[in-house]
Design an enzyme around this catalytic site. Structure first.
Site, PDB file in Angstrom:
ATOM      1  N   GLY A  83      40.311  39.726  45.016  1.00 43.82           N
ATOM      2  CA  GLY A  83      39.080  39.502  45.756  1.00 43.82           C
ATOM      3  C   GLY A  83      38.231  40.749  45.713  1.00 43.82           C
TER       4      GLY A  83
ATOM      5  N   VAL B 155      45.369  38.953  45.422  1.00 43.07           N
ATOM      6  CA  VAL B 155      45.623  37.662  46.046  1.00 43.07           C
ATOM      7  C   VAL B 155      46.885  37.060  45.435  1.00 43.07           C
ATOM      8  CG1 VAL B 155      44.662  35.393  46.578  1.00 43.07           C
ATOM      9  CG2 VAL B 155      43.132  37.356  46.321  1.00 43.07           C
TER      10      VAL B 155
ATOM     11  N   ASP C 256      27.260  36.752  47.250  1.00 44.98           N
ATOM     12  CA  ASP C 256      28.063  36.875  46.028  1.00 44.98           C
ATOM     13  C   ASP C 256      28.588  35.511  45.613  1.00 44.98           C
ATOM     14  OD1 ASP C 256      29.137  38.254  43.875  1.00 44.98           O
ATOM     15  OD2 ASP C 256      31.009  38.725  44.912  1.00 44.98           O
TER      16      ASP C 256
END
Lengths: 361, 325
Positions: free
Chosen positions: B36, B41, B158
């Protein structure tokens, strides 16, 4: 150190050197300042962008969420009793205001820092007789607020300006940040009066755009309210509606009805407005400290670091950082944290002890 | 038609501290599935329940920064937004310590088995187009999620296929990675020219505007829409200047007539005067309603870009079963 060329404010707000105006607007200077701001905006060459007013949906969402971002109900009562909590709060806010002015942070940063402080103090008993914990809490709350809201955040050490009596290592500040975050359950995107103020100003002006004077004046009043205790029991939406009414009322007669939508109660707004007006009448305009220049600030911080003993370490061990949603466990954890801190009594170095002074008030 | 299963709302995430060992004793890491904004992750199984989750791990080095702003913002915003079905759900937050004594944060999320980037890439690899109805239901969910986020006063900033998680079986789509998100608030203040993935970046940001708002996310949505239709990114620039030139070559170089004030933006220069290409040429495969919506999402002037909420009412979505999504 903040870059000297850095401008913290948008065109409708103030640049760093004008930040004192947020806290102390004088009637005579308003038009002049507005012209300066407009000229500055034009000089930078950016088109004047009109941002959308928060939508009805947005405001409804904020009203729904705001209770989760308030101190516990009994907090206002505790403060009105005076005593330790009030003193801790006052000292913390005094320091926060100094640093806020020094770095030219935006008004929302100050508001958030006070929000975190109040929520934390309403839930967590700081150990008595340890004034450094107040200082550490102040640093953590302001640091977290700046991180949420500012584009530039000074490193922990540089943040500790404004005649701090103790200077804490970065890791100590981080541990305190984590304690604040756990205690507030990471709900740092707080709903504040700033979430609503533009909306209410629009409504009180029948949908017309509020003047820049009204926006600046509103920001000033919101911060004054945040700093004081008179409106602690009121919701952010009520404070915002009352501030909007007070500010709009300086220009023309206002009907508070227009601000009372989305379950914002007129009666409570009226009471909040009375409290605000009483406070404003009672206090002369606050005189912020002059912000120090970057170089003198730097040397002061440097000198401060050299003479002040290292911050207490090992105080916030892992056990202090526990927090569970279960109230009993939370109370136990808080108690454990207090015990851990109390255990440090014997480790207090003479230099640190000698630094303590009674706060004259 | 796929049915989205609405899980019962989980209890609010608790925050617990155990040693790093203890936090990880609760979960069995199965595989690393990505990175991320600020951390790795993992796909993991909760040992007590067998539930599959996504663990987002970040170390907090005890340096000058303290708790990173990106982690702080993401968790805070997710605490505020997670109740919406189109935002990825934060289930829990675990705090621990690693072997070196550093604090570790684990964000525990519901697991989604893929993201839009992988989904699109899969079709591209097979030289297939994504079915038109699939594009439509994905876009509907995206607009709904963005509408919710904007409705709560938050800019994502984003949005890109990688940050849009999907469940292949249900075709559910969820917005993730709010590490760069910002509150829309008054008093309006200046935002830095922070890192936004180039390909999905709005022209006003590329031109150096710092007073941008929700339309920057809508531009990203428009780019994603086009990419869903063609399997190719619409504006794949590799520098800020190249990104701008890509946009201007395809949509035409903006002028004061179509975008009042553009000439005053900080990064404005004299650019070659390209004429616009028709969207139907750039993005073959949409119907007229689709082109109309896409055009409104890619309007140069931010104030003229369609809002997410208005997009949901657009005729393009008339045949979506809105009860299901």
């Amino acid at each position: 150190m903040a870059p000297s060329s850095y401008e913290m404010a948008a065109s409708t707000l103030l640049c760093g050197e004008d930040s004192s105006s947020i806290l102390d607007l004088e009637a005579g200077g308003q038009e002049e300042e507005e012209e300066v701001l407009l000229a500055r905006s034009r000089t930078r060459g950016e088109p004047s962008v009109v941002f959308p007013v928060p939508s009805e949906e947005c405001v409804a969402g904020f009203v729904e969420a705001e209770a989760a971002h308030m101190p516990r109900e009994d907090y206002a009562e505790r403060l009105r009793g005076g005593g330790t909590d009030l003193r801790v709060r006052t000292d913390a806010i005094d320091w926060i205001w100094k640093v806020h002015a020094y770095y030219g942070f935006g008004p929302l940063t100050a508001c958030l820092a006070v929000n975190y402080l109040d929520r934390f103090l309403s839930l967590y008993q700081l150990p008595e007789g340890k004034s450094w914990t107040t200082q550490l809490l102040s640093v953590a709350c302001l640091s977290l607020a700046a991180k949420m809201e500012e584009t530039y955040v000074p490193p922990s050490l540089d943040l500790q300006v404004g005649d701090a009596r103790y200077v804490f290592e970065a890791k100590t500040v981080q541990r305190m940040e984590l304690l604040v975050l756990s205690t507030l359950r990471w709900r740092m995107r707080a709903v504040t009066p700033f979430s609503y103020i533009d909306y209410f100003l629009h409504r009180l002006k029948d949908g017309g755009a509020p003047s820049r004077r009204a926006v600046l004046r509103s920001a000033e009043l919101i911060l004054r309210v945040a700093r004081g205790t008179c409106c602690l029991g009121f919701r952010p939406s009520e404070v915002a509606a009352a501030v909007a009414a007070a500010v709009a009322g300086e220009e023309h007669a206002v009907d508070i009805d227009k601000a009372c939508t989305h379950r914002v109660h007129e009666e409570r707004v009226s009471r909040c407005l009375e409290a605000i007006q009483a406070t404003v009448a009672l206090l002369a305009p606050a005189q912020p400290l002059k912000a120090e220049g970057p170089s003198s600030g730097r040397s002061r911080a440097s000198s401060s670091s050299a003479t002040v003993p290292r911050s207490p370490t090992g105080v916030l061990d892992a056990g202090c950082l526990s927090y569970r949603s279960d109230d009993a466990a939370a109370a136990a954890a808080a108690s454990h944290a207090s015990s851990a801190w109390r255990d440090e009594d014997g480790d207090c170095s003479p230099a640190v002890c000698s630094k303590r002074r009674k706060t004259s008030r | 038609m796929a049915t989205i299963q609405n899980k019962p709302t989980p209890t609010a995430p608790s925050t617990t501290t155990g040693g790093g060992l203890r936090a990880m004793d609760l979960y069995e890491k199965l595989e690393k599935v990505g990175e991320g904004t600020y951390g790795k992750v993992y796909k993991a199984r909760e040992k007590a329940t067998g539930r599959i989750v996504a663990l987002k791990k970040t170390r907090l080095p005890e340096d000058d920064e303290g708790v990173p702003p990106t982690a702080l913002r993401e968790v805070s915003l997710l605490r505020m937004l997670s109740q919406d079905p189109h935002v990825v759900r934060l289930l829990d937050l675990k705090q621990g310590v690693n072997k070196e004594g550093q604090t570790i944060l684990y964000l525990v999320f519901e697991y989604m088995d893929t993201d839009l980037k992988k989904f699109i890439r899969g079709y591209r690899a097979n030289h297939e187009k994504i079915p038109a109805q699939t594009v439509k239901i994905l876009m509907y969910q995206l607009c709904k999620g963005v509408g919710f986020v904007h409705g709560r006063g938050v800019l994502h900033r984003d949005l890109k296929p990688h940050n849009l998680l999907m469940d292949r079986k249900t075709m559910a789509l969820k917005i993730a990675d709010l590490g760069l998100s910002r509150a829309i608030t008054v008093p309006v203040k200046k935002y830095t020219h922070e890192i936004l993935t180039l390909w999905y970046r709005a022209p006003e940001v590329l031109l150096g505007a710092t007073h941008y708002s929700t339309p920057v996310d809508i531009w990203s949505v428009g780019c994603i829409f086009a990419e869903l239709v063609t399997n190719q990114p619409l504006f794949p620039g590799d520098s800020e200047l190249q990104q701008l030139l890509h946009i201007f070559k395809l949509l035409g170089t903006p002028n004061e007539e179509m975008w009042p004030g553009v000439g005053k933006l900080p990064n404005w220069h004299v650019y070659p005067q390209w004429k616009p290409t028709k969207l139907s040429t750039l993005v073959p495969g949409l119907d007229s309603d689709g082109y109309d919506l896409l055009e409104k999402m890619l309007a140069y002037e931010p104030g003229k870009r369609v809002s997410a909420k208005k997009a949901l009412e657009h005729p393009y979505f008339n045949d979506v079963n809105k009860e299901v999504y």
